[in-house]
Design an enzyme around this catalytic site. Sequence first.
Site, PDB file in Angstrom:
ATOM      1  CD  GLU A   1      -3.043   0.913   0.254  1.00  0.00           C
ATOM      2  OE1 GLU A   1      -2.449   1.556  -0.640  1.00  0.00           O
ATOM      3  OE2 GLU A   1      -4.230   1.119   0.539  1.00  0.00           O
TER       4      GLU A   1
ATOM      5  CG  ASP B   1      -4.498  10.266  -6.140  1.00  0.00           C
ATOM      6  OD1 ASP B   1      -4.380   9.482  -5.169  1.00  0.00           O
ATOM      7  OD2 ASP B   1      -5.606  10.567  -6.614  1.00  0.00           O
TER       8      ASP B   1
ATOM      9  CG  PHE C   1      -3.786  15.099   1.304  1.00  0.00           C
ATOM     10  CD1 PHE C   1      -4.642  14.096   1.753  1.00  0.00           C
ATOM     11  CD2 PHE C   1      -3.469  15.158  -0.046  1.00  0.00           C
ATOM     12  CE1 PHE C   1      -5.186  13.169   0.859  1.00  0.00           C
ATOM     13  CE2 PHE C   1      -4.004  14.236  -0.937  1.00  0.00           C
ATOM     14  CZ  PHE C   1      -4.860  13.246  -0.482  1.00  0.00           C
TER      15      PHE C   1
ATOM     16  CG  ASP D   1      -5.614   8.877   6.326  1.00  0.00           C
ATOM     17  OD1 ASP D   1      -5.087   9.405   7.302  1.00  0.00           O
ATOM     18  OD2 ASP D   1      -6.490   9.446   5.644  1.00  0.00           O
TER      19      ASP D   1
HETATM   20  P1  IMP Z   1      -7.536   4.811   4.592  1.00  0.00           P
HETATM   21  O1  IMP Z   1      -8.589   3.859   4.124  1.00  0.00           O
HETATM   22  O2  IMP Z   1      -8.147   6.029   5.242  1.00  0.00           O
HETATM   23  O3  IMP Z   1      -6.469   4.178   5.436  1.00  0.00           O
HETATM   24  O4  IMP Z   1      -6.869   5.420   3.320  1.00  0.00           O
HETATM   25  C1  IMP Z   1      -6.029   4.731   2.518  1.00  0.00           C
HETATM   26  C2  IMP Z   1      -6.039   5.313   1.114  1.00  0.00           C
HETATM   27  O5  IMP Z   1      -6.370   6.701   1.119  1.00  0.00           O
HETATM   28  C3  IMP Z   1      -4.663   5.215   0.537  1.00  0.00           C
HETATM   29  O6  IMP Z   1      -4.532   4.050  -0.236  1.00  0.00           O
HETATM   30  C4  IMP Z   1      -4.555   6.477  -0.298  1.00  0.00           C
HETATM   31  O7  IMP Z   1      -4.963   6.209  -1.625  1.00  0.00           O
HETATM   32  C5  IMP Z   1      -5.516   7.456   0.319  1.00  0.00           C
HETATM   33  N1  IMP Z   1      -4.831   8.465   1.180  1.00  0.00           N
HETATM   34  C6  IMP Z   1      -4.866   8.567   2.519  1.00  0.00           C
HETATM   35  N2  IMP Z   1      -4.111   9.581   2.973  1.00  0.00           N
HETATM   36  C7  IMP Z   1      -3.548  10.118   1.879  1.00  0.00           C
HETATM   37  C8  IMP Z   1      -2.607  11.207   1.679  1.00  0.00           C
HETATM   38  O8  IMP Z   1      -2.102  11.883   2.596  1.00  0.00           O
HETATM   39  N3  IMP Z   1      -2.283  11.446   0.389  1.00  0.00           N
HETATM   40  C9  IMP Z   1      -2.768  10.729  -0.667  1.00  0.00           C
HETATM   41  N4  IMP Z   1      -3.618   9.714  -0.526  1.00  0.00           N
HETATM   42  C10 IMP Z   1      -4.012   9.418   0.736  1.00  0.00           C
HETATM   43 MG    MG Z   2      -5.471   7.517  -3.655  1.00  0.00          MG
END
Ligand code: IMP
Ligand code: MG
Length: 183
Positions: free
Chosen positions: A98, A158, A151, A102
Amino acid sequence: MHKDIIKVLLTEEQIRERVQALGEEITRDYQGKDLLLICVLRGSIVFTADLMRHIDCFATIDTIAVSSYGKQSHSSGVVRLIKDLDENITGRHVLIIEDIIDSGLTLNYLNDLLLRRNPLSVKICTLLDKPERRKIDIQPNYRGFLIPNEFAVGYGLDFAEKYRNLRYIGVLNPEIYKQEEDK
Ligand code: IMP
Ligand code: MG
C-alpha cells in the site's frame, strides 16, 4: 518544487534508501517461500515497482483496486472493490503493498477480503503511515515512514489523480483540496 507543494516531506534519496532496506527485510523473511506481491492500484504502483526490484526471492505480482476517496482529502468511509485479483491466493503467502495507511479502513477491508480466501499468510507493507488518523486498529508488518497528519502527494500518491509522477513526497497546499471540496 511543484507550485502546489508547500514542503518536501521525503526526498528521492530518503525514499530510495528506505525502499531498499524494506526490500532486504522482506527478502530475509520470505527466503524459500513462494511470495505473491499485491499492488494496490493506483497509489502503490511506483512503490511496488521500486520495492520488488529489491526483493531477492521467488516473487510474483498481482494487482487489486479499491476506492474510498473521490476528490476529497479524507476517506468517505465506504470502501468499494473496483478490480479484483487475477490470481487464486488459496495456500499462498501474500504481501499487500500500500502507499499509505490513514484511517485504516482500506487495509482492513482488503485484509478481510483476502483472509476469506484461505491464503497461507497475509502481511501488509505500507510506504507511509499516518497513525494519528486511525479509525480501525490495524498495524502494518512493514512500514517505510511514519508521517504527520498532513496530506501527502507524489511517488504514486495523488490528489484527484494528480501529482503521482512527482519523484519526492510533498505536502499539498491545503488551498488546493479546499477548492475542490467546495465545488
Ligand atoms: P484509509 O482507508 O483512510 O487508510 O486510506 C487509505 C487510502 O487513502 C490510501 O490508499 C490512499 O490512496 C488514500 N490516502 C490517505 N491519505 C492520503 C494522503 O495523505 N495522500 C494521498 N492519498 C491518501
Ligand atoms: Mg489515492
